[in-house]
Design a protein around this motif. Structure first.
Motif, PDB file in Angstrom:
ATOM      1  N   ILE A 163      -8.396   0.636   2.298  1.00  0.00           N
ATOM      2  CA  ILE A 163      -7.457   1.293   1.126  1.00  0.00           C
ATOM      3  C   ILE A 163      -7.168   0.156  -0.068  1.00  0.00           C
ATOM      4  CG2 ILE A 163      -5.333   0.665   2.240  1.00  0.00           C
ATOM      5  CD1 ILE A 163      -4.550   3.663   1.797  1.00  0.00           C
ATOM      6  N   CYS A 174       0.755  -1.244  -0.027  1.00  0.00           N
ATOM      7  CA  CYS A 174       0.156   0.034   0.000  1.00  0.00           C
ATOM      8  C   CYS A 174       1.023   1.221  -0.066  1.00  0.00           C
ATOM      9  CB  CYS A 174      -0.876  -0.039   1.240  1.00  0.00           C
ATOM     10  SG  CYS A 174      -2.267  -1.289   1.087  1.00  0.00           S
ATOM     11  N   ILE A 200       1.926  13.333  -4.515  1.00  0.00           N
ATOM     12  CA  ILE A 200       0.896  13.321  -3.602  1.00  0.00           C
ATOM     13  C   ILE A 200       0.606  14.931  -3.285  1.00  0.00           C
ATOM     14  CG2 ILE A 200       0.502  13.009  -1.222  1.00  0.00           C
ATOM     15  CD1 ILE A 200       2.135  10.545  -1.023  1.00  0.00           C
ATOM     16  N   LYS A 223      -3.122  10.764  -0.522  1.00  0.00           N
ATOM     17  CA  LYS A 223      -3.096  10.297  -2.079  1.00  0.00           C
ATOM     18  C   LYS A 223      -4.384  10.043  -2.689  1.00  0.00           C
ATOM     19  CE  LYS A 223      -1.238   7.797  -5.453  1.00  0.00           C
ATOM     20  NZ  LYS A 223      -0.495   8.433  -6.232  1.00  0.00           N
ATOM     21  N   TYR A 224      -5.435   9.684  -1.945  1.00  0.00           N
ATOM     22  CA  TYR A 224      -6.587   9.293  -2.686  1.00  0.00           C
ATOM     23  C   TYR A 224      -7.794  10.394  -2.189  1.00  0.00           C
ATOM     24  CZ  TYR A 224      -4.281   4.683  -3.557  1.00  0.00           C
ATOM     25  OH  TYR A 224      -3.619   3.858  -4.015  1.00  0.00           O
ATOM     26  N   GLY A 256      -2.590   7.887   3.169  1.00  0.00           N
ATOM     27  CA  GLY A 256      -3.542   7.235   2.151  1.00  0.00           C
ATOM     28  C   GLY A 256      -4.495   8.196   2.113  1.00  0.00           C
ATOM     29  N   ILE A 316       0.952   4.364  -2.834  1.00  0.00           N
ATOM     30  CA  ILE A 316       0.903   5.830  -2.200  1.00  0.00           C
ATOM     31  C   ILE A 316       1.841   6.601  -2.695  1.00  0.00           C
ATOM     32  CG2 ILE A 316       0.856   7.142  -0.063  1.00  0.00           C
ATOM     33  CD1 ILE A 316      -0.846   4.902   1.377  1.00  0.00           C
TER      34      ILE A 316
END
Length: 266
Positions: A118, A28, A37, A109-110, A106, A32
């Motif tokens: 995630i 993950c 980012i 990033k998203y 996380g 990421i």
């Protein structure tokens, strides 16, 4: 695996599950930090109305109240479980650090499209992402019997005196199968991972991890509550916090479940 009746035989599976979880954590982090980012468009504080759901998730994530006592009771040196440093302190510090890193970056990033797990945000056609999802599934498979141990231990303790000896083994086998099928049925009937996590954290872990321990310690130490009765005041705060988490978390989560069900039927 839920037919395994001794905690020490579940330890290797738990170790394997932890290795898989750490591998998933690394995968993950790879996705990421793979691209850029962005921090600019991210909100520092979320919607205050969603705070009870967030709190329920946190309680669910860090509470291991169901397995604390069985693990301590089966340790070779149970005196090392509590204290500072201790098994509990070191383990929880490590776990909270991992949660914080994965949750913070996380979200960076998203953003708002970050899902309940995630791993659901990972690509569907990359083999590391596929491995991560498989590892998560296998880790749940391997650790479920550890949590299941507490339930069946209580069941056995209360039912054994009322069952003839020749039927005790088959009764326990059938009970284990029935409980697993019941839990699986709930998961199939309500495939709402985020809401299930929240309702379990708010309803069960608030009671087991906050309210009941506060009450029990107050009663147990009633004759010596410390200077200025600080133990009582501390436990009162914990109990009130648990009650607030219980009520607010359940209210928000039940509302979310109703909305989800209406969306599916409409």
């Amino acid at each position: 695996m839920c037919q395994i009746r001794h905690l020490k035989y579940l330890a290797p599976f738990s170790l394997l599950a932890n290795i898989m979880l750490m591998t998933t954590f690394i995968i993950c982090l790879y996705y990421i930090f793979e691209g850029e980012i962005s921090y600019i468009d991210k909100r520092v504080i979320g919607n205050p109305a969603r705070f009870p759901a967030f709190l329920s998730t946190i309680i669910f994530a860090i509470e291991g109240i169901g397995v604390v006592m069985p693990v301590e009771n089966t340790m070779k040196k149970p005196e090392h479980f509590l204290g500072c440093p201790s098994v509990l302190v070191v383990a929880m510090t490590f776990i909270m650090t991992l949660y914080s890193i994965l949750g913070l970056f996380g979200y960076f990033k998203y953003g708002d499209v970050l899902r309940a797990s995630i791993t659901l945000n990972l690509p569907l056609d990359h083999w590391p992402a596929i491995c991560a999802k498989c590892f998560i599934s296998l880790s749940i498979l391997f650790t479920y019997p550890l949590h299941f141990y507490v339930v069946i231990d209580m069941f056995t303790r209360y039912t054994t005196p009322h069952i003839q000896e020749k039927y005790q083994n088959i009764t326990q086998i059938l009970a284990r199968i029935a409980i697993v099928c019941f839990c699986g049925g709930i998961g199939i009937a309500l495939p709402m991972l985020e809401q299930i996590i929240n309702i379990v954290g708010a309803l069960f872990y608030s009671i087991l991890g906050l309210i009941i321990p506060g009450i029990v310690e107050t009663i147990f130490r009633w004759e010596n509550l410390g200077r200025f009765n600080w133990i009582m005041w501390k436990n009162m705060f914990i109990i009130l916090f648990g009650i607030c988490s219980l009520l607010s978390g359940c209210a928000v989560t039940i509302s979310d479940i109703i909305i989800k069900l209406k969306e599916r039927t409409s």
